[in-house]
Design a protein around this motif. Structure first.
Motif, short mmCIF file in Angstrom:
data_model
loop_
_atom_site.label_atom_id
_atom_site.label_comp_id
_atom_site.label_asym_id
_atom_site.label_seq_id
_atom_site.Cartn_x
_atom_site.Cartn_y
_atom_site.Cartn_z
N ALA A 551 -17.01 50.20 17.25
CA ALA A 551 -18.07 50.75 18.08
C ALA A 551 -19.28 49.83 18.16
CB ALA A 551 -18.50 52.11 17.54
N HIS A 552 -19.81 49.72 19.37
CA HIS A 552 -21.08 49.04 19.59
C HIS A 552 -22.18 50.09 19.81
CE1 HIS A 552 -23.85 45.94 20.97
NE2 HIS A 552 -24.12 46.69 22.01
N ARG A 553 -21.85 51.07 20.64
CA ARG A 553 -22.78 52.19 20.84
C ARG A 553 -22.36 53.33 19.93
NH1 ARG A 553 -23.14 52.10 27.45
NH2 ARG A 553 -24.38 50.20 27.64
N LEU A 554 -23.24 53.72 19.05
CA LEU A 554 -22.88 54.70 18.02
C LEU A 554 -22.71 56.10 18.58
CD1 LEU A 554 -25.17 53.47 15.12
CD2 LEU A 554 -22.91 52.71 15.80
N SER A 555 -23.21 56.33 19.81
CA SER A 555 -23.05 57.65 20.39
C SER A 555 -21.59 57.99 20.65
CB SER A 555 -23.84 57.73 21.71
OG SER A 555 -23.38 56.74 22.62
N THR A 556 -20.73 56.99 20.68
CA THR A 556 -19.32 57.23 21.00
C THR A 556 -18.49 57.58 19.77
OG1 THR A 556 -18.76 54.89 20.74
CG2 THR A 556 -19.49 55.61 22.92
N VAL A 557 -19.06 57.50 18.57
CA VAL A 557 -18.24 57.67 17.36
C VAL A 557 -18.75 58.80 16.46
CG1 VAL A 557 -17.56 55.25 17.38
CG2 VAL A 557 -19.58 55.95 16.07
N ARG A 558 -19.64 59.62 16.95
CA ARG A 558 -20.23 60.66 16.08
C ARG A 558 -19.19 61.65 15.59
NH1 ARG A 558 -26.25 62.09 18.29
NH2 ARG A 558 -26.93 59.94 18.68
N ASP A 559 -18.16 61.88 16.38
CA ASP A 559 -17.16 62.88 16.01
C ASP A 559 -15.99 62.30 15.21
OD1 ASP A 559 -18.63 64.83 17.34
OD2 ASP A 559 -17.62 64.44 19.25
N ALA A 560 -16.06 61.04 14.83
CA ALA A 560 -14.97 60.42 14.06
C ALA A 560 -14.86 61.08 12.69
CB ALA A 560 -15.23 58.92 13.90
N ASP A 561 -13.63 61.19 12.18
CA ASP A 561 -13.43 61.78 10.86
C ASP A 561 -14.16 60.98 9.78
OD1 ASP A 561 -11.79 63.60 12.10
OD2 ASP A 561 -9.94 62.51 11.64
N GLU A 562 -14.15 59.67 9.91
CA GLU A 562 -14.86 58.82 8.95
C GLU A 562 -15.47 57.64 9.68
OE1 GLU A 562 -14.24 56.93 4.52
OE2 GLU A 562 -12.55 56.83 5.90
N ILE A 563 -16.68 57.29 9.28
CA ILE A 563 -17.37 56.13 9.85
C ILE A 563 -17.60 55.13 8.73
CG2 ILE A 563 -19.45 55.29 11.00
CD1 ILE A 563 -19.78 58.12 12.18
N VAL A 564 -17.22 53.87 9.00
CA VAL A 564 -17.38 52.80 8.01
C VAL A 564 -18.37 51.79 8.55
CG1 VAL A 564 -16.23 50.86 6.88
CG2 VAL A 564 -15.12 53.08 6.96
N VAL A 565 -19.34 51.42 7.73
CA VAL A 565 -20.31 50.40 8.11
C VAL A 565 -19.93 49.10 7.41
CG1 VAL A 565 -22.74 49.73 8.15
CG2 VAL A 565 -22.11 52.16 8.32
N LEU A 566 -19.65 48.09 8.21
CA LEU A 566 -19.34 46.77 7.66
C LEU A 566 -20.58 45.89 7.67
CD1 LEU A 566 -15.87 45.64 9.13
CD2 LEU A 566 -16.36 46.61 6.88
N ASP A 567 -20.70 45.08 6.65
CA ASP A 567 -21.78 44.09 6.60
C ASP A 567 -21.26 42.87 5.85
OD1 ASP A 567 -24.25 42.92 6.89
OD2 ASP A 567 -25.09 43.84 5.09
N ALA A 568 -21.28 41.73 6.54
CA ALA A 568 -20.81 40.46 5.95
C ALA A 568 -19.38 40.59 5.43
CB ALA A 568 -21.74 40.01 4.84
N GLY A 569 -18.54 41.34 6.15
CA GLY A 569 -17.14 41.45 5.79
C GLY A 569 -16.82 42.43 4.69
N ARG A 570 -17.81 43.19 4.22
CA ARG A 570 -17.58 44.18 3.17
C ARG A 570 -18.00 45.56 3.66
NH1 ARG A 570 -17.05 42.30 -2.13
NH2 ARG A 570 -17.14 40.04 -2.36
N ILE A 571 -17.46 46.60 3.02
CA ILE A 571 -17.84 47.97 3.36
C ILE A 571 -19.17 48.27 2.69
CG2 ILE A 571 -17.24 50.40 3.16
CD1 ILE A 571 -14.31 49.61 3.23
N ALA A 572 -20.19 48.51 3.52
CA ALA A 572 -21.53 48.82 2.98
C ALA A 572 -21.74 50.31 2.81
CB ALA A 572 -22.59 48.23 3.91
N GLU A 573 -21.18 51.09 3.75
CA GLU A 573 -21.30 52.56 3.69
C GLU A 573 -20.07 53.18 4.32
OE1 GLU A 573 -25.94 53.93 3.97
OE2 GLU A 573 -24.98 53.30 5.82
#
Length: 602
Positions: A551-573
């Motif tokens: 996702a680039h626009r976060l409005s499109t993924v609010r209903d996802a079962d799980e959201i993963v935030v990547l930063d520098a190739g690692r899972i940040a959240e």
């Protein structure tokens, strides 16, 4: 993700072609050796028949005419006519067979290069200009046409003719034969020098042709024309192309003229040989040597003249073959490219794909030498039918993660599984049926809407096309067009808007009905209104499927079962939309940034 676009450069090679490369060229003809044997027999028969003509001429001049034997004269004349007819028939047959074989070899080379490129990883195409790839298939293989269709046969034919002529000349008079062949070693040495010179120039010429093809492909595409005109660079591009063309002109002239004077000298010397033969015969008679009959002398000169054409052709063929080796080298460079992503020897079968996707300690690097991997220690599970959204700043590895599921790249650490099976253990067809990809850059062929949709399922019925288009909310627009589903989309789909192209891509994916769906920023380039329409089509497509959304626009993924935030190739959240907002961490910051960048609805 940042990809470096540079022209692929092959490793340097020794200018003197090794024998192994020549053997490899000969192996191209191995499947057709039966027909080549027939060609060889025809060549031999043609050469032997043509050599008989001077002997018939000698009998006419020394026996039939002086003795007034009209019967013998008629028989010998008919023999000369029959010789000409048989030589022509044999020549036509050998040309037919050799040309057919040559074209089959050309077909094998074209198909082999195309199939090899189809197996190359995505990284190869990000480093190589499209025009250069096209030039290898069109210009390089096309340039070898004369070699594989006629040069090889010409070599055998001329060599046989030369040998047969020399044997016949020795049978007539060995002394005159020595006089005729005394300069032959010098001629061979000159032709080899010319061949090496032309080979070097040919290599440069083909590189220049590839550069021109790349320039044309990039600047005369729809995108290139739009960019050139809006930037006011049309004249500059024309001047740049003219410079490229001028360099090609210089190389073409150099290639054509390389060694031309030296080869002309050979032709002059060989054309002057009959005068030398007459002089040698007269000198031998004047000094009291053995007399040479008129018939023998005329027959010998006829043979010597007959030797001239195949000998010069043989030397020219040698030059042409050395030149063609440069083209074969360029083709073999592509055929020898290492295929990093290969199909397993014993693929695992998936009878029914549920769609569970796991990333188990996944690591990935585009370059083993890079200090920081693009992805490092990714552990994720997407249950069958579940949805995962991957977000993060540019360069965090989002798109790279999506490429690993359909195996556009192979992991460098850990593994990616579908229903517990490593994707590297699945057959390509199985993986393609299991995973559907819709990317930000939609590619449509210059064909009809129906043909573009059927690329996903060639045997799809019209009803299935319409159902897929309705699900992607594009059917009504297609039906409103004058030609409906027969409408040509134009190059890269430029007759359609960005949102319409995306919905066509979604319809194409719906037609395949994959259990796992990867959406790589499929709406990031669209305006808010168009994005809403496409998002509705995506929701229809995602229903009941395992969905991974980059996702680039976060409005499109609010209903996802799980959201993963990547930063520098690692899972940040990681977590749901509400959970991540409550933490007020990286995801919450991205949401606030997204809200600031998104214009308010009118």
């Amino acid at each position: 993700m940042r990809l470096e676009h540079t022209s692929w450069t092959p490793p340097p090679k020794d200018p003197d072609q090794p024998p192994a490369e020549v053997r490899r060229i000969l192996r191209l003809f191995r499947p057709y050796r039966g027909r080549l044997v027939v060609v060889g027999l025809l060549v031999g028969a043609s050469s032997l028949v043509s050599v008989a003509s001077p002997f018939l001429l000698r009998e006419i001049l020394d026996t039939a005419i002086p003795q007034g034997r009209t019967g013998l004269l008629s028989l010998l004349a008919l023999g000369m006519i029959a010789t000409a007819v048989m030589t022509s028939v044999f020549g036509v047959l050998q040309t037919l067979i050799s040309t057919t074989v040559g074209q089959q070899v050309m077909h094998d080379l074209r198909t082999g290069v195309y199939a090899q490129l189809q197996r190359m990883p995505l990284a190869f195409f990000t480093r190589t200009r499209t025009g250069e790839v096209q030039s290898r298939i069109a210009n390089d293989i096309g340039g070898m046409q004369a070699t594989v269709t006629s040069t090889a046969t010409s070599l055998v034919s001329n060599l046989t003719a030369v040998v047969a002529s020399v044997v016949a000349m020795l049978a007539l008079d060995w002394r005159l034969t020595v006089v005729s062949l005394v300069l032959l070693p010098l001629f061979v040495w000159i032709s080899r020098r010319v061949g090496r010179e032309r080979k070097k120039i040919t290599t440069q010429r083909q590189k220049q042709m590839a550069a021109m093809a790349a320039t044309v492909t990039e600047s005369l595409s729809v995108s290139g024309i739009l960019l050139g005109r809006t930037m006011g660079r049309a004249d500059s591009l024309t001047r740049s192309f003219a410079e490229e063309s001028e360099r090609l002109v210089d190389l073409e002239v150099r290639s054509s003229m390389a060694g031309r004077w030296r080869m002309s000298t050979i032709g002059i010397v060989m054309a002057a040989m009959p005068a030398l033969i007459y002089w040698a015969a007269g000198f031998a008679l004047r000094t009291g040597g053995p007399a040479i009959s008129i018939g023998t002398l005329v027959a010998f000169v006829s043979l010597q003249q007959g030797l001239f054409r195949p000998a010069v052709s043989l030397l020219s063929t040698g030059v042409q073959m050395q030149t063609s080796l440069a083209l074969f080298q360029r083709i073999f460079e592509y055929l020898d490219l290492r295929v990093d992503i290969t199909e397993p020897a014993e693929p695992v079968a998936l009878d029914k794909v549920r769609g569970e996707v796991r990333f188990e300690k996944v690591g990935f690097s585009y370059d083993p030498a890079q200090e920081r991997p693009t992805l490092d220690g990714i552990d994720l599970t997407v249950p069958a039918g579940g949805s995962l959204a991957v977000v993060g700043p540019t360069g965090s590895g989002k798109s790279t993660l999506s490429y690993l599921v359909p195996r556009l790249y192979d992991v460098t650490g850990g593994r990616v599984t579908i229903d517990g099976v490593d994707v590297r253990d699945l057959a390509f067809d199985t993986l393609a049926q299991a995973v559907g990809v819709v990317s930000q850059e939609t590619y449509l062929f210059h064909a009809s809407v129906a043909d573009n949709l059927r690329f996903a399922k060639p045997d799809a019925t019209d009803e299935e096309l319409e159902a897929a288009a309705r699900a992607a909310q594009i059917h009504d627009h297609i039906a409103s067009l004058p030609d409906g589903y027969d409408t040509l989309v134009g190059e890269r789909g430029y007759r359609f808007s960005g949102g319409e192209k995306q919905r066509l891509a979604l319809a194409r994916t719906i037609l395949r009905d994959p259990p796992v769906l990867v959406l790589d920023e499929a709406t990031s380039a669209l305006d808010t209104r168009t994005e809403h329409a496409v998002q509705q089509a995506i929701e229809s497509l995602s229903r009941g499927r395992t969905t991974i959304t980059i996702a680039h626009r976060l409005s499109t993924v609010r209903d996802a079962d799980e959201i993963v935030v990547l930063d520098a190739g690692r899972i940040a959240e990681r977590g749901s939309h509400s959970e991540l907002l409550e933490r007020d961490g990286r995801y919450a910051a991205l949401v606030r940034r997204d809200a600031q960048l998104t214009p308010a609805a009118p």
